[in-house]
Design a protein around this motif. Structure first.
Motif, short mmCIF file in Angstrom:
data_model
loop_
_atom_site.label_atom_id
_atom_site.label_comp_id
_atom_site.label_asym_id
_atom_site.label_seq_id
_atom_site.Cartn_x
_atom_site.Cartn_y
_atom_site.Cartn_z
N TYR A 378 0.72 -1.23 -0.08
CA TYR A 378 -0.17 -0.04 0.07
C TYR A 378 1.04 1.07 0.00
O TYR A 378 0.50 2.32 -0.94
CB TYR A 378 -0.96 0.02 1.08
N VAL A 379 1.84 1.27 0.85
CA VAL A 379 2.89 2.47 0.82
C VAL A 379 3.60 2.67 -0.38
O VAL A 379 3.69 3.78 -0.74
CB VAL A 379 3.60 2.19 2.30
N THR A 380 3.97 1.41 -1.06
CA THR A 380 4.75 1.73 -2.10
C THR A 380 3.80 2.33 -3.25
O THR A 380 4.45 2.96 -4.13
CB THR A 380 5.22 0.38 -2.80
N GLU A 381 2.69 1.80 -3.67
CA GLU A 381 1.94 2.49 -4.51
C GLU A 381 1.30 3.77 -4.15
O GLU A 381 1.14 4.68 -5.13
CB GLU A 381 0.34 1.73 -4.49
N LEU A 382 1.24 4.19 -2.83
CA LEU A 382 1.06 5.68 -2.25
C LEU A 382 2.17 6.53 -2.89
O LEU A 382 1.88 7.59 -3.28
CB LEU A 382 0.76 5.32 -0.72
N LEU A 383 3.31 5.82 -2.56
CA LEU A 383 4.26 6.78 -2.83
C LEU A 383 4.61 7.20 -4.48
O LEU A 383 5.43 7.81 -4.84
CB LEU A 383 5.85 6.27 -2.16
N GLY A 384 4.38 5.93 -5.11
CA GLY A 384 4.72 5.96 -6.55
C GLY A 384 3.83 6.84 -7.37
O GLY A 384 4.09 6.83 -8.72
N GLY A 385 2.83 7.49 -6.74
CA GLY A 385 1.94 8.32 -7.68
C GLY A 385 2.82 9.46 -8.27
O GLY A 385 3.66 10.18 -7.67
N GLU A 386 2.30 10.03 -9.46
CA GLU A 386 2.82 11.23 -9.89
C GLU A 386 1.39 12.31 -10.36
O GLU A 386 1.77 13.36 -10.67
CB GLU A 386 3.57 11.09 -11.08
N ALA A 387 0.13 11.80 -10.07
CA ALA A 387 -0.91 12.45 -10.23
C ALA A 387 -1.49 13.27 -9.12
O ALA A 387 -2.37 14.01 -9.13
CB ALA A 387 -2.02 11.86 -10.93
N TYR A 388 -0.95 13.01 -7.90
CA TYR A 388 -1.27 13.54 -6.72
C TYR A 388 0.10 13.83 -5.83
O TYR A 388 1.21 13.34 -6.13
CB TYR A 388 -2.14 12.68 -5.79
N VAL A 389 -0.09 14.60 -4.67
CA VAL A 389 1.07 14.92 -3.78
C VAL A 389 1.78 13.80 -3.22
O VAL A 389 0.79 12.96 -2.76
CB VAL A 389 0.68 16.12 -2.71
N SER A 390 2.80 13.45 -3.27
CA SER A 390 3.50 12.20 -2.87
C SER A 390 4.60 12.61 -1.53
O SER A 390 4.95 11.71 -0.78
CB SER A 390 3.91 11.35 -3.92
N CYS A 391 5.41 13.79 -2.04
CA CYS A 391 6.50 14.08 -1.11
C CYS A 391 6.21 14.12 0.29
O CYS A 391 6.86 13.76 1.17
CB CYS A 391 7.11 15.16 -1.70
N SER A 392 4.93 14.66 0.75
CA SER A 392 4.60 15.07 1.95
C SER A 392 4.04 13.63 2.67
O SER A 392 3.69 13.69 3.84
CB SER A 392 3.35 16.01 2.17
#
Length: 601
Positions: A378-392
């Motif tokens: 779940y965390v991997t998919e959450l961090l790998g997005g580019e259409a939403y904020v992921s850095c924070s």
């Protein structure tokens, strides 16, 4: 003067007698005045009438309506009469419609990674003829399509340049990585990311160019600078995201930009190392052998599918894990657990004694492993997005995993070993405290996580102090104003500056200070994890003018280099074995154009 044959009927006046070289007339041969074809003449006009009706229907109809005295005039107009062809009566597409269809074909080929020689496909030609209702339509040649794609690339690139100049802030995050094609050529890909004036996160490819040299650190740094120079964003780059390869880390130390390591790579490497040194090694080896058997035996796979249907389950294949494929071990374990009964029944049915099935205790181990790895997926998919904020999300997500890996009294020894190893590896692979500054500030500027519960209490106030200092540094300098002011105005100026330092709100709107803005932001209630932080900032950008500028800068950076991985997946569809000889400039055009066109939809 030619002497015309006097024949009754529609052929009258359409033939002349043949003349000999000496000027005498041959009454046995006639010549058609329309097509100059010679015929034998035996005072019968049947064959001549058939010729006129079949080959010159217009002349036949005209001749039927004119009198004998007008027949000679028909010969004078013979040069304007021609045979009607079948295609003359076939509906054809207009030139503008043909041009539009050619443009759409070129766009389809570029966007969906189709080979250019597909325009020579007879099946495609038939489809286009049927769709256009033009049975004579022919698709454009390969050269035409190539020219169209080149012009399309230049036009789309110009649009992207205008967006970077006009619609982007003074900060753009980029990610970069290397890739090897099917033709064993090395390519360097870069993607750009920023938040536009409407608070939408934009992400698109900047280039994928052929790399002629080995990937030494200095060459990697030069490539990043070359891409930045080509797009005119040298002064706008805020962060560069890469993997944690030694050459990339060295290149980032040589560049004047903030580096963000790929946090998904960090997490997956942690999982791989922990699994290789855990109590799950033996049962995972059994699982791989079982899946490998079904992969290599069509008969066993067929039997497995039948058993799945008989047990009321979905017919599905087993999955083999691959070390370089993220979350593939979890996918293998989950699929086996879901089909445990079907696999056992298949093995019993085929009396296969070469494979050893997991014991009841080992099946229990797999169930525990699935529970441990599911949050990581779940965390991997959450961090790998580019259409939403992921850095924070990085710090809250890693803190969440750290809590999940806390040891409980019910954990058996092999789970304790895995959890200890996981916490140790993840902490060791994360950047040190000083390099986490960007992630901490991004977390504070995300209204979902601004309570900073992912950080120790003693570290939270340091983040807000850093933001206060940044807001103070962003304040327009008043040195020139102070020099021009009179001595009588100096006490008032000093008073306002003192109020700014103390962080108190001014009564006047002009005297509002950044510290008050920050305090008001901290007092705002946090939003739900499911809410969009960009939408929140869009609604409050007028209230927090200077703070929102920082939010646009820090929230735009991706948490991973996954956008480049997706770019290479796209390139893999284009540079196949059959197209391994594509010129590097064509690879760049096709990959970038496909990425741009898909994201415009």
């Amino acid at each position: 003067m030619e002497e015309h044959v006097k024949i009754a009927g529609p052929v009258n006046g359409n033939f002349t007698f043949k003349k000999h070289p000496d000027g005498t007339i041959d009454k046995g041969r006639v010549i058609c005045v329309l097509c100059k074809k010679e015929f034998a003449y035996h005072r019968s006009s049947s064959s001549l009438a058939y010729h006129i009706n079949a080959k010159h229907p217009v002349a036949s109809a005209t001749a039927a309506n004119v009198s004998g005295k007008d027949a000679p005039n028909l010969a004078s107009h013979s040069n304007t009469l021609r045979q009607t062809k079948l295609e003359d009566n076939t509906p054809r597409m207009s030139k503008s419609a043909t041009e539009r269809l050619t443009n759409v074909l070129a766009k389809w080929i570029a966007m969906n990674c189709r080979p250019i020689n597909i325009v020579e496909d007879e099946g495609l030609t038939e489809v286009l003829q049927t769709a256009s209702n033009d049975p004579l339509y022919k698709p454009p040649c390969r050269a035409t399509v190539t020219t169209k794609i080149s012009k399309m690339y230049e036009g789309e690139k110009k649009k992207k340049l205008e967006i970077l100049v006009e619609d982007s802030p003074n900060c753009i995050a980029i990610t970069g990585d290397h890739w090897t094609s099917a033709g064993n050529h090395s390519y360097f890909g870069v993607t750009g990311h920023f938040i536009n004036n409407e608070w939408n996160l934009n992400s698109f490819a900047l280039t994928i160019m052929k790399s002629e040299t080995r990937h030494f650190a200095d060459k990697c740094a030069e490539q990043f600078l070359q891409v930045a120079n080509d797009w005119g964003i040298e002064a706008k780059i805020s962060t560069i995201g890469t993997d944690s390869a030694a050459n990339m880390l060295a290149a980032m130390r040589a560049l004047p930009y903030e580096h963000i390591a790929c946090n998904a790579h960090i997490l997956q490497r942690t999982i791989t190392v922990c699994l290789d040194n855990s109590g799950f090694v033996g049962v995972l080896a059994k699982c791989r052998k079982i899946v490998g058997h079904f992969k290599q035996s069509p008969a066993s796979t067929t039997e497995l599918n039948q058993q799945q249907v008989a047990l009321g389950k979905k017919s599905e294949h087993l999955i083999q894990d691959v070390p370089t494929r993220w979350n593939s071990t979890l996918a293998m374990v989950s699929r086996l657990l879901r089909n445990q009964e079907a696999v056992q029944a298949t093995m019993d049915q085929r009396n296969n004694h070469r494979l050893v099935m997991p014991t009841e205790a080992e099946w229990g181990k797999l169930q525990r492993l699935e529970v441990l790895l599911e949050p990581c997926r779940y965390v991997t998919e959450l961090l790998g997005g580019e259409a939403y904020v992921s850095c924070s999300i990085v710090l809250p997500a890693f803190r969440h995993l750290d809590r999940i890996m806390d040891i409980t009294d019910d954990d058996p020894a092999y789970v304790v070993k895995f959890k200890n190893a996981f916490q140790k590896e993840l902490a060791a692979r994360q950047p040190d405290v000083n390099k986490k500054t960007w992630l901490k500030l991004a977390t504070a500027l995300d209204p979902r996580f601004k309570d900073l519960k992912c950080l120790p209490r003693e570290k939270r106030e340091q983040v807000w102090t850093s933001l206060e200092n940044m807001l103070q540094a962003a304040e327009p300098r008043r040195a020139d104003t102070l020099q021009l002011s009179t001595e009588e105005d100096e006490p008032a100026q000093k008073k306002r500056r003192s109020a700014l330092i103390l962080g108190s709100d001014s009564d006047s709107e002009e005297d509002g200070n950044e510290y008050g803005e920050l305090q008001r932001y901290r007092a705002e209630p946090s939003i739900s994890i499911d809410d969009c932080p960009l939408q929140w900032w869009y609604d409050h950008s007028g209230t927090y003018e200077k703070l929102s500028a920082l939010a646009r800068k820090y929230l735009a950076s991706p948490a991973t280099s996954v956008p480049c991985e997706r770019l290479f997946s796209l390139a893999g569809h284009i540079v196949q074995k059959k197209r391994a000889a594509l010129l590097p400039e064509n690879v760049t055009k096709l990959v970038c154009l496909s990425d741009w066109l898909k994201k415009e939809k």
